[in-house]
Design an enzyme around this catalytic site. Structure first.
Site, PDB file in Angstrom:
ATOM      1  N   ARG A  72       0.841  -1.184   0.000  1.00  0.00           N
ATOM      2  CA  ARG A  72       0.000   0.000   0.000  1.00  0.00           C
ATOM      3  C   ARG A  72       0.887   1.248   0.000  1.00  0.00           C
ATOM      4  O   ARG A  72       1.691   1.445   0.919  1.00  0.00           O
ATOM      5  CB  ARG A  72      -0.914   0.008   1.226  1.00  0.00           C
ATOM      6  CG  ARG A  72      -1.793   1.250   1.294  1.00  0.00           C
ATOM      7  CD  ARG A  72      -2.609   1.332   2.586  1.00  0.00           C
ATOM      8  NE  ARG A  72      -3.250   2.647   2.647  1.00  0.00           N
ATOM      9  CZ  ARG A  72      -3.353   3.394   3.727  1.00  0.00           C
ATOM     10  NH1 ARG A  72      -2.848   2.975   4.884  1.00  0.00           N
ATOM     11  NH2 ARG A  72      -3.939   4.569   3.671  1.00  0.00           N
ATOM     12  N   HIS A  90      -2.998  11.063   0.950  1.00  0.00           N
ATOM     13  CA  HIS A  90      -2.405  10.845   2.268  1.00  0.00           C
ATOM     14  C   HIS A  90      -1.743  12.139   2.720  1.00  0.00           C
ATOM     15  O   HIS A  90      -0.537  12.206   2.936  1.00  0.00           O
ATOM     16  CB  HIS A  90      -1.416   9.681   2.231  1.00  0.00           C
ATOM     17  CG  HIS A  90      -1.085   9.101   3.573  1.00  0.00           C
ATOM     18  ND1 HIS A  90      -1.135   7.747   3.845  1.00  0.00           N
ATOM     19  CD2 HIS A  90      -0.716   9.690   4.741  1.00  0.00           C
ATOM     20  CE1 HIS A  90      -0.792   7.536   5.110  1.00  0.00           C
ATOM     21  NE2 HIS A  90      -0.518   8.712   5.663  1.00  0.00           N
ATOM     22  N   GLU A 126      -7.209   8.533   6.715  1.00  0.00           N
ATOM     23  CA  GLU A 126      -7.349   9.162   8.022  1.00  0.00           C
ATOM     24  C   GLU A 126      -7.868  10.593   7.959  1.00  0.00           C
ATOM     25  O   GLU A 126      -7.176  11.554   8.332  1.00  0.00           O
ATOM     26  CB  GLU A 126      -6.023   9.122   8.782  1.00  0.00           C
ATOM     27  CG  GLU A 126      -5.560   7.730   9.102  1.00  0.00           C
ATOM     28  CD  GLU A 126      -4.308   7.666   9.958  1.00  0.00           C
ATOM     29  OE1 GLU A 126      -3.947   6.562  10.370  1.00  0.00           O
ATOM     30  OE2 GLU A 126      -3.686   8.723  10.203  1.00  0.00           O
ATOM     31  N   ASN A 142      -7.284   1.763  10.341  1.00  0.00           N
ATOM     32  CA  ASN A 142      -5.953   1.934  10.918  1.00  0.00           C
ATOM     33  C   ASN A 142      -6.084   1.931  12.433  1.00  0.00           C
ATOM     34  O   ASN A 142      -6.900   2.681  12.987  1.00  0.00           O
ATOM     35  CB  ASN A 142      -5.328   3.266  10.492  1.00  0.00           C
ATOM     36  CG  ASN A 142      -5.051   3.344   9.006  1.00  0.00           C
ATOM     37  OD1 ASN A 142      -5.207   2.360   8.277  1.00  0.00           O
ATOM     38  ND2 ASN A 142      -4.641   4.518   8.539  1.00  0.00           N
ATOM     39  N   TYR A 150      -3.822   1.991  16.194  1.00  0.00           N
ATOM     40  CA  TYR A 150      -2.583   2.088  16.940  1.00  0.00           C
ATOM     41  C   TYR A 150      -2.792   2.040  18.446  1.00  0.00           C
ATOM     42  O   TYR A 150      -2.053   1.381  19.150  1.00  0.00           O
ATOM     43  CB  TYR A 150      -1.843   3.390  16.575  1.00  0.00           C
ATOM     44  CG  TYR A 150      -1.353   3.422  15.159  1.00  0.00           C
ATOM     45  CD1 TYR A 150      -0.146   2.822  14.807  1.00  0.00           C
ATOM     46  CD2 TYR A 150      -2.096   4.045  14.152  1.00  0.00           C
ATOM     47  CE1 TYR A 150       0.302   2.833  13.499  1.00  0.00           C
ATOM     48  CE2 TYR A 150      -1.654   4.063  12.848  1.00  0.00           C
ATOM     49  CZ  TYR A 150      -0.458   3.460  12.519  1.00  0.00           C
ATOM     50  OH  TYR A 150      -0.018   3.463  11.229  1.00  0.00           O
ATOM     51  N   GLU A 157      -3.429  -0.078   8.347  1.00  0.00           N
ATOM     52  CA  GLU A 157      -2.209   0.297   9.078  1.00  0.00           C
ATOM     53  C   GLU A 157      -2.275  -0.273  10.480  1.00  0.00           C
ATOM     54  O   GLU A 157      -3.335  -0.269  11.121  1.00  0.00           O
ATOM     55  CB  GLU A 157      -2.032   1.821   9.193  1.00  0.00           C
ATOM     56  CG  GLU A 157      -1.692   2.540   7.919  1.00  0.00           C
ATOM     57  CD  GLU A 157      -1.514   4.048   8.129  1.00  0.00           C
ATOM     58  OE1 GLU A 157      -1.180   4.468   9.269  1.00  0.00           O
ATOM     59  OE2 GLU A 157      -1.730   4.796   7.172  1.00  0.00           O
TER      60      GLU A 157
END
Length: 500
Positions: A95, A140, A185, A325, A327, A398
């Site tokens: 990606r 992005h 995002e 994504n 985290y 991600e």
């Protein structure tokens, strides 16, 4: 306890128990990067200036180490190395994002850069020659500066500008690219940028700009998706979707469970409800809250711009998958007198919701300011997506760990990956969540926005002191390669040791 012992036994005696904890047949493995973070070549050929070029050059003090992405990993010149290491890992897909002003130097559609087109053709063809599928993100965060000068994501005309760019990308590369991410995002593009002023474009306006940006991004995504769906999917048979970064939010105690759900709607729902629900539009509880608060503040109308009925229908259903994504996580409680609530979402809460964040004492902090580790939150968030939006395909676009002074033996990152892959396996096999692929962030060290080169996410170390920017595999790369080969996270413990 008995079950966990059985798993350990099977790991040690695989000939007796057979292969265990395999991911489903057809599950795909990838790694990711983004254009500004790796490409360099910021003013090569006829590439146009983007908002991060302008931001870092005008505000070097905004970056922790005063650095920039002018050269970064120099992937513009080293794309063959990127293909090599992707193949070395055995990736199913890579990606990457396209730089809007590298392909369209003015930001608008009247001129396509031949050099920009050649760069992305070379990269795409190089990947395919190695059996690696390109997964392309259209946006992005590196908006053409010319469009920012006209208002950027706060200007409704950006819906058409983005759609024009998307159509050109589909025409040029759609015969070979079968998975497209429209926007990466949007909570960072809108909420982080405009609530803090510390991300490009460097404008702080938390009352209005983030909500204007939010609406326009949803419309831009929808228009780009519909162009693909109507004009390109019939002949290329690919898919497209948006990608959201979501924190898992939980109540600091049971009394705050309702508040936690409100915060989840404020983070996830603001960029998902309009697309993935049958009714569309803003999350109703958030729309009501902001309207009431705006009235109390003396505004004549809500600071959150409404959708028309046509806009609701236009955005609704514009997905082939949910790009996710993950985290980190937060706990939330009601704010108290004396609390200083930092900027949403990377600060200490949400002023708009009168909510304060806390961190569970067992969550270990990473080496960047916003990131605490909570692997079960990964599973919880995917269950939440399923519960709210139905049995949709989730593509993890991600997931990874920021480390400061790391070297090659990044055992903390190996543990992070292993723990999160376990949670993903559990949500697939125990919760019935339809996760079809996983993407490690990042393929290699890169320019990590306001952290500069202080923190590293890379499976591969990049030597930024060497003009050739050599890439060297870390322990996490070797672990991930083994995961891909075995189709299981439950591989050798040797990658967890301090000395390899």
């Amino acid at each position: 306890m008995v079950a966990s012992r059985a798993v350990v036994f099977c790991t040690l005696a695989i000939l007796v128990c057979g292969e265990i904890r395999k991911f489903p047949p057809g599950f795909k493995w990838g790694a990711a990067t983004s254009s500004y973070q790796i490409e360099g070549g910021w003013n090569v050929s006829d590439k146009g200036e983007n908002i991060w070029d302008r931001f870092v050059h005008d505000n070097p003090d905004a970056i922790t180490d005063g650095s920039n992405g002018d050269v970064a990993c120099d992937s513009y010149h080293n794309w063959q190395e990127d293909v090599r290491i992707a193949a070395e890992l055995g990736l199913d897909f890579y990606r990457f994002s396209m730089s809007w002003p590298r392909l369209l130097p003015t930001g608008t559609s009247e001129r396509i850069s031949e050099d920009g087109k050649a760069y992305y053709n070379n990269l795409i063809n190089g990947l395919l020659e190695k059996g690696i599928q390109p997964v392309v993100t259209l946006y992005h965060w590196d908006l053409p500066q010319r469009l920012q000068d006209l208002g950027g994501w706060a200007n409704p005309y950006i819906v058409d500008w983005f759609a024009d760019y998307a159509r050109i990308a589909y025409k040029l590369f759609g015969d070979r690219v079968k998975t497209w991410v429209t926007i990466n995002e949007p909570i960072v593009v809108c909420d982080v940028a405009y609530n803090t002023g510390q991300f490009a474009p460097g404008i702080k306006d938390p009352e209005f700009a983030s909500y204007l940006c939010n609406k326009n991004i949803l419309l831009a995504h929808a228009k780009a998706w519909r162009i693909y769906d109507e004009e390109f999917k019939p002949k290329y048979h690919g898919k497209a979707g948006i990608t959201n970064q979501l924190f898992w939010i939980e109540g600091a105690s049971n009394e705050y469970d309702d508040l936690a759900e409100l915060v989840r709607q404020y983070m996830a729902g603001m960029y998902s409800h309009a697309i993935y629900t049958k009714e569309g539009g803003w999350p109703p509880q958030i729309e009501k809250l902001i309207a009431e608060k705006s009235k109390k503040e003396g505004h004549q109308r809500s600071r959150l711009p409404p959708f028309t009925k046509d806009e609701i229908e236009f955005i609704k259903g514009t997905y082939d998958f949910y790009g996710f994504n993950y985290y980190t996580s937060r706990q939330v409680r009601k704010s108290r007198p004396g609390d200083v609530i930092g900027s949403w979402p990377l600060g200490s809460g949400a002023v708009e919701l009168d909510a304060a964040f806390e961190i569970h004492p067992t969550w270990k902090k990473s080496d960047t300011f916003w990131f605490w580790i909570n692997a079960p939150g990964f599973r919880n968030m995917m269950k939440w997506i399923k519960n709210n939006y139905g049995d949709i395909e989730i593509l993890v676009t991600e997931n990874g760990l920021a480390i400061g002074q790391v070297g090659l033996n990044d055992v903390d990152r190996v543990k992070y990956y292993r723990d999160h892959l376990e949670q993903m396996w559990l949500t697939i096999n125990e919760d019935g969540v339809n996760v079809t692929g996983y993407t490690a962030w990042s393929l290699m060290d890169n320019f990590e926005w306001t952290d500069g080169y202080i923190t590293k996410f890379g499976l591969y170390e990049v030597d930024f002191t060497d003009p050739k920017r050599p890439r060297t595999p870390r322990a996490s790369a070797k672990y991930y390669k083994d995961v891909i080969r075995s189709h299981s996270y439950d591989v050798s413990d040797k990658y967890m040791k301090e000395e390899l």
